[in-house]
Scaffold this active site. Structure first.
Site, PDB file in Angstrom:
ATOM      1  N   GLN A   1      25.616  43.568  39.662  1.00 49.73           N
ATOM      2  CA  GLN A   1      26.819  44.064  40.343  1.00 49.73           C
ATOM      3  C   GLN A   1      27.984  43.156  39.952  1.00 49.73           C
ATOM      4  OE1 GLN A   1      28.476  44.396  44.861  1.00 49.73           O
ATOM      5  NE2 GLN A   1      26.413  45.187  44.531  1.00 49.73           N
TER       6      GLN A   1
ATOM      7  N   SER B   1      24.183  39.649  40.905  1.00 53.10           N
ATOM      8  CA  SER B   1      25.596  40.029  41.020  1.00 53.10           C
ATOM      9  C   SER B   1      26.445  38.918  40.430  1.00 53.10           C
ATOM     10  CB  SER B   1      25.936  40.255  42.501  1.00 53.10           C
ATOM     11  OG  SER B   1      27.298  40.571  42.653  1.00 53.10           O
ATOM     12  N   ASN B   2      27.450  39.324  39.657  1.00 54.38           N
ATOM     13  CA  ASN B   2      28.370  38.371  39.024  1.00 54.38           C
ATOM     14  C   ASN B   2      27.641  37.421  38.074  1.00 54.38           C
ATOM     15  OD1 ASN B   2      30.775  39.229  40.582  1.00 54.38           O
ATOM     16  ND2 ASN B   2      29.611  38.445  42.315  1.00 54.38           N
TER      17      ASN B   2
ATOM     18  N   GLY C   1      34.961  51.433  48.440  1.00 51.81           N
ATOM     19  CA  GLY C   1      35.196  50.474  49.521  1.00 51.81           C
ATOM     20  C   GLY C   1      36.084  50.935  50.653  1.00 51.81           C
TER      21      GLY C   1
ATOM     22  N   LEU D   1      38.726  49.983  42.527  1.00 55.39           N
ATOM     23  CA  LEU D   1      40.186  50.193  42.565  1.00 55.39           C
ATOM     24  C   LEU D   1      40.893  48.839  42.598  1.00 55.39           C
ATOM     25  CD1 LEU D   1      40.450  53.085  45.187  1.00 55.39           C
ATOM     26  CD2 LEU D   1      40.292  53.237  42.698  1.00 55.39           C
TER      27      LEU D   1
ATOM     28  N   TYR E   1      29.207  39.963  54.655  1.00 46.37           N
ATOM     29  CA  TYR E   1      30.265  40.932  54.972  1.00 46.37           C
ATOM     30  C   TYR E   1      30.488  40.981  56.490  1.00 46.37           C
ATOM     31  CZ  TYR E   1      29.919  42.591  50.119  1.00 46.37           C
ATOM     32  OH  TYR E   1      29.906  42.671  48.746  1.00 46.37           O
TER      33      TYR E   1
ATOM     34  N   ARG F   1      33.922  46.469  54.170  1.00 44.92           N
ATOM     35  CA  ARG F   1      35.091  46.545  55.057  1.00 44.92           C
ATOM     36  C   ARG F   1      34.796  47.282  56.362  1.00 44.92           C
ATOM     37  NH1 ARG F   1      39.672  45.359  51.516  1.00 44.92           N
ATOM     38  NH2 ARG F   1      39.021  45.521  49.347  1.00 44.92           N
TER      39      ARG F   1
ATOM     40  N   GLY G   1      40.351  46.355  44.410  1.00 48.25           N
ATOM     41  CA  GLY G   1      40.611  45.954  45.790  1.00 48.25           C
ATOM     42  C   GLY G   1      41.808  46.673  46.394  1.00 48.25           C
TER      43      GLY G   1
HETATM   44  N1  LIG Z   1      29.321  41.536  44.503  1.00 52.40           N
HETATM   45  C1  LIG Z   1      30.517  41.090  44.809  1.00 52.40           C
HETATM   46  O1  LIG Z   1      30.858  39.920  44.527  1.00 52.40           O
HETATM   47  C2  LIG Z   1      31.484  42.014  45.495  1.00 52.40           C
HETATM   48  C3  LIG Z   1      32.820  41.608  45.696  1.00 52.40           C
HETATM   49  C4  LIG Z   1      33.692  42.517  46.331  1.00 52.40           C
HETATM   50  C5  LIG Z   1      33.226  43.784  46.737  1.00 52.40           C
HETATM   51  N2  LIG Z   1      31.911  44.116  46.521  1.00 52.40           N
HETATM   52  C6  LIG Z   1      31.396  45.468  46.890  1.00 52.40           C
HETATM   53  O2  LIG Z   1      32.290  46.441  46.384  1.00 52.40           O
HETATM   54  C7  LIG Z   1      32.656  47.332  47.426  1.00 52.40           C
HETATM   55  C8  LIG Z   1      34.024  47.899  47.158  1.00 52.40           C
HETATM   56  O3  LIG Z   1      34.992  46.849  47.096  1.00 52.40           O
HETATM   57  P1  LIG Z   1      36.491  47.114  47.543  1.00 52.40           P
HETATM   58  O4  LIG Z   1      36.519  47.570  48.941  1.00 52.40           O
HETATM   59  O5  LIG Z   1      37.294  45.939  47.151  1.00 52.40           O
HETATM   60  O6  LIG Z   1      36.812  48.412  46.606  1.00 52.40           O
HETATM   61  P2  LIG Z   1      38.147  49.064  46.093  1.00 52.40           P
HETATM   62  O7  LIG Z   1      37.893  50.533  46.084  1.00 52.40           O
HETATM   63  O8  LIG Z   1      38.587  48.430  44.827  1.00 52.40           O
HETATM   64  O9  LIG Z   1      39.257  48.728  47.175  1.00 52.40           O
HETATM   65  C9  LIG Z   1      39.246  49.333  48.435  1.00 52.40           C
HETATM   66  C10 LIG Z   1      40.601  49.065  49.037  1.00 52.40           C
HETATM   67  O10 LIG Z   1      41.542  49.931  48.406  1.00 52.40           O
HETATM   68  C11 LIG Z   1      42.323  50.544  49.402  1.00 52.40           C
HETATM   69  N3  LIG Z   1      42.836  51.864  48.990  1.00 52.40           N
HETATM   70  C12 LIG Z   1      44.143  52.169  48.902  1.00 52.40           C
HETATM   71  N4  LIG Z   1      44.314  53.453  48.565  1.00 52.40           N
HETATM   72  C13 LIG Z   1      43.095  53.991  48.416  1.00 52.40           C
HETATM   73  C14 LIG Z   1      42.643  55.289  48.079  1.00 52.40           C
HETATM   74  N5  LIG Z   1      43.472  56.306  47.815  1.00 52.40           N
HETATM   75  N6  LIG Z   1      41.336  55.510  48.034  1.00 52.40           N
HETATM   76  C15 LIG Z   1      40.475  54.503  48.278  1.00 52.40           C
HETATM   77  N7  LIG Z   1      40.857  53.249  48.610  1.00 52.40           N
HETATM   78  C16 LIG Z   1      42.154  52.981  48.691  1.00 52.40           C
HETATM   79  C17 LIG Z   1      41.389  50.661  50.578  1.00 52.40           C
HETATM   80  O11 LIG Z   1      42.166  50.777  51.754  1.00 52.40           O
HETATM   81  P3  LIG Z   1      41.794  51.919  52.813  1.00 52.40           P
HETATM   82  O12 LIG Z   1      40.502  51.502  53.443  1.00 52.40           O
HETATM   83  O13 LIG Z   1      42.943  51.912  53.733  1.00 52.40           O
HETATM   84  O14 LIG Z   1      41.650  53.198  52.060  1.00 52.40           O
HETATM   85  C18 LIG Z   1      40.638  49.344  50.516  1.00 52.40           C
HETATM   86  O15 LIG Z   1      41.360  48.332  51.185  1.00 52.40           O
HETATM   87  C19 LIG Z   1      32.511  46.493  48.710  1.00 52.40           C
HETATM   88  O16 LIG Z   1      32.354  47.277  49.864  1.00 52.40           O
HETATM   89  C20 LIG Z   1      31.276  45.695  48.394  1.00 52.40           C
HETATM   90  O17 LIG Z   1      30.128  46.482  48.679  1.00 52.40           O
HETATM   91  C21 LIG Z   1      31.053  43.260  45.913  1.00 52.40           C
END
Ligand SMILES: NC(=O)c1ccc[n+]([C@@H]2O[C@H](COP(=O)([O-])OP(=O)(O)OC[C@H]3O[C@@H](n4cnc5c(N)ncnc54)[C@H](OP(=O)(O)O)[C@@H]3O)[C@@H](O)[C@H]2O)c1
Length: 317
Positions: A186, A164-165, A281, A218, A61, A22, A220
């Site tokens: 992953q 991954s996956n 994330g 979390l 990304y 992100r 997403g």
């Molecule tokens: N291999 C794959 O297929 C795959 C798929 C998806 C992701 N990924 C990896 O996983 C990483 C994390 O994924 P993700 O971003 O979806 O993770 P996540 O931690 O599940 O979700 C992050 C989202 O939660 C929000 N959020 C709301 N309240 C929060 C709080 N108190 N603390 C933290 N976050 C909060 C964040 O918004 P704010 O930014 O406003 O806090 C952000 O939009 C990615 O960066 C990527 O490297 C891999």
């Protein structure tokens, strides 16, 4: 932050990874201007300041802009080249490239060889620490993939490879063709998605000493409502009910451990003996820092099972 070995290797990685998906703020390359790049660099700096040195990318990304921002950050922080362990991924192709093509997966050897060079160039690195195959290509031929990975490793472009996956049977099929260990898988793991605990994915990580990396820990953002009363409940009724059951349990356990419920949600994943590494994330500096506190605690068995039972909504048999 504490470190653990990456899979069966001697490379140490931090207990939580920072995910760069992100950091550019958009999936549209055209919208990533200098101000967005600056914000992205700030997110990476916040992660490094909070102790994360294991950074997760993918070529897709921000439509390549997240890797580009990492490269720009290295201009400012050349010492990160030695300090950070950088992971990235390949294998997802966008629709309309070429015109009329659907979004699809491509693990053909030639495509993998082409992708690695693009990532190295954008990240401004000579070698990637962990190169992951992003999502299973239905047409993947393990021998073809293996030939590409061997070439890439011989050329010194990658230290270790992961997936991954991947379902366990596909890991096995690929591992049979690849002459060095696949070190990580992953996968999506969080309280709203517990499949990997029971479908053999985490069992395989235990057996082969592969590191499971948990993406979207979390859900997403959907799990944020479990520890933030102001966050909207998930629209889906069943999920909203889980989140509401989790609220008091997480608050109670968080108080007992003197951390926030966010740290408890992450520590819950980290308690599994396979050594799950949550990938954080958020791009907000304070949330990046807060998440790192998960590394300071180890949940006791009773608290861990309380959270599981609250998630299930019924006692275990
Ligand atoms: N291999 C794959 O297929 C795959 C798929 C998806 C992701 N990924 C990896 O996983 C990483 C994390 O994924 P993700 O971003 O979806 O993770 P996540 O931690 O599940 O979700 C992050 C989202 O939660 C929000 N959020 C709301 N309240 C929060 C709080 N108190 N603390 C933290 N976050 C909060 C964040 O918004 P704010 O930014 O406003 O806090 C952000 O939009 C990615 O960066 C990527 O490297 C891999």
């Amino acid at each position: 932050m504490k470190t653990i070995p990456l899979g069966p290797t001697d490379l140490q990685v931090t207990r939580l990874s920072y995910g760069a998906m992100r950091i550019s703020g958009s999936w549209d390359k055209e919208k990533v201007d200098e101000a967005a790049i600056e914000r992205g660099i700030r997110s990476l700096e916040s992660a490094v300041e909070a102790g994360y040195t294991f950074i997760d990318h993918a070529d897709i990304y921000g439509d390549t802009t997240c890797e580009m921002i990492h490269g720009r950050a290295l201009d400012r922080h050349p010492e990160w080249r030695d300090r950070l362990v950088v992971a990235t991924k390949c294998g997802i192709r966008w629709e309309d490239e070429p015109k009329g093509a659907p979004q699809r997966y491509d693990f053909s050897g030639d495509y993998i060889r082409q992708c690695i060079d693009g990532s190295l160039q954008r990240l401004k690195l000579e070698r990637i620490d962990l190169y992951q195959l992003h999502r299973p290509d239905w047409l993947a031929d393990p021998e073809d993939i293996a030939a590409a990975l061997i070439d890439i490793q011989k050329a010194g472009k990658v230290r270790y490879f992961g997936v991954s996956n991947f379902r366990p049977s596909l890991v096995n099929a690929l591992q049979k063709a690849v002459p060095f260990p696949l070190v990580s898988n992953q996968v999506e793991i969080h309280l709203l998605r517990l499949a990997t605990f029971e479908d053999g994915t985490l069992d395989q990580c235990l057996e082969k000493k592969m590191t499971p990396m948990a993406w979207s820990p979390l859900a997403g953002g959907r799990l944020a409502a479990a520890f933030n009363d102001k966050a909207d409940l998930p629209a889906d009724e069943a999920t909203a009910a889980i989140v509401q059951r989790l609220r008091p349990v997480l608050a109670d356990i968080a108080q007992a451990y003197s951390v926030t419920p966010l740290a408890i949600v992450l520590a819950w994943l980290m308690r599994h003996p396979s050594g799950i590494i949550p990938i954080i994330g958020t791009t907000r500096p304070e949330a990046i820092k807060e998440a790192a506190k998960a590394d300071t605690i180890t949940l006791d068995r009773e608290s861990w099972y309380r959270i599981l039972v609250a998630t299930r909504g019924q006692r275990l048999p």
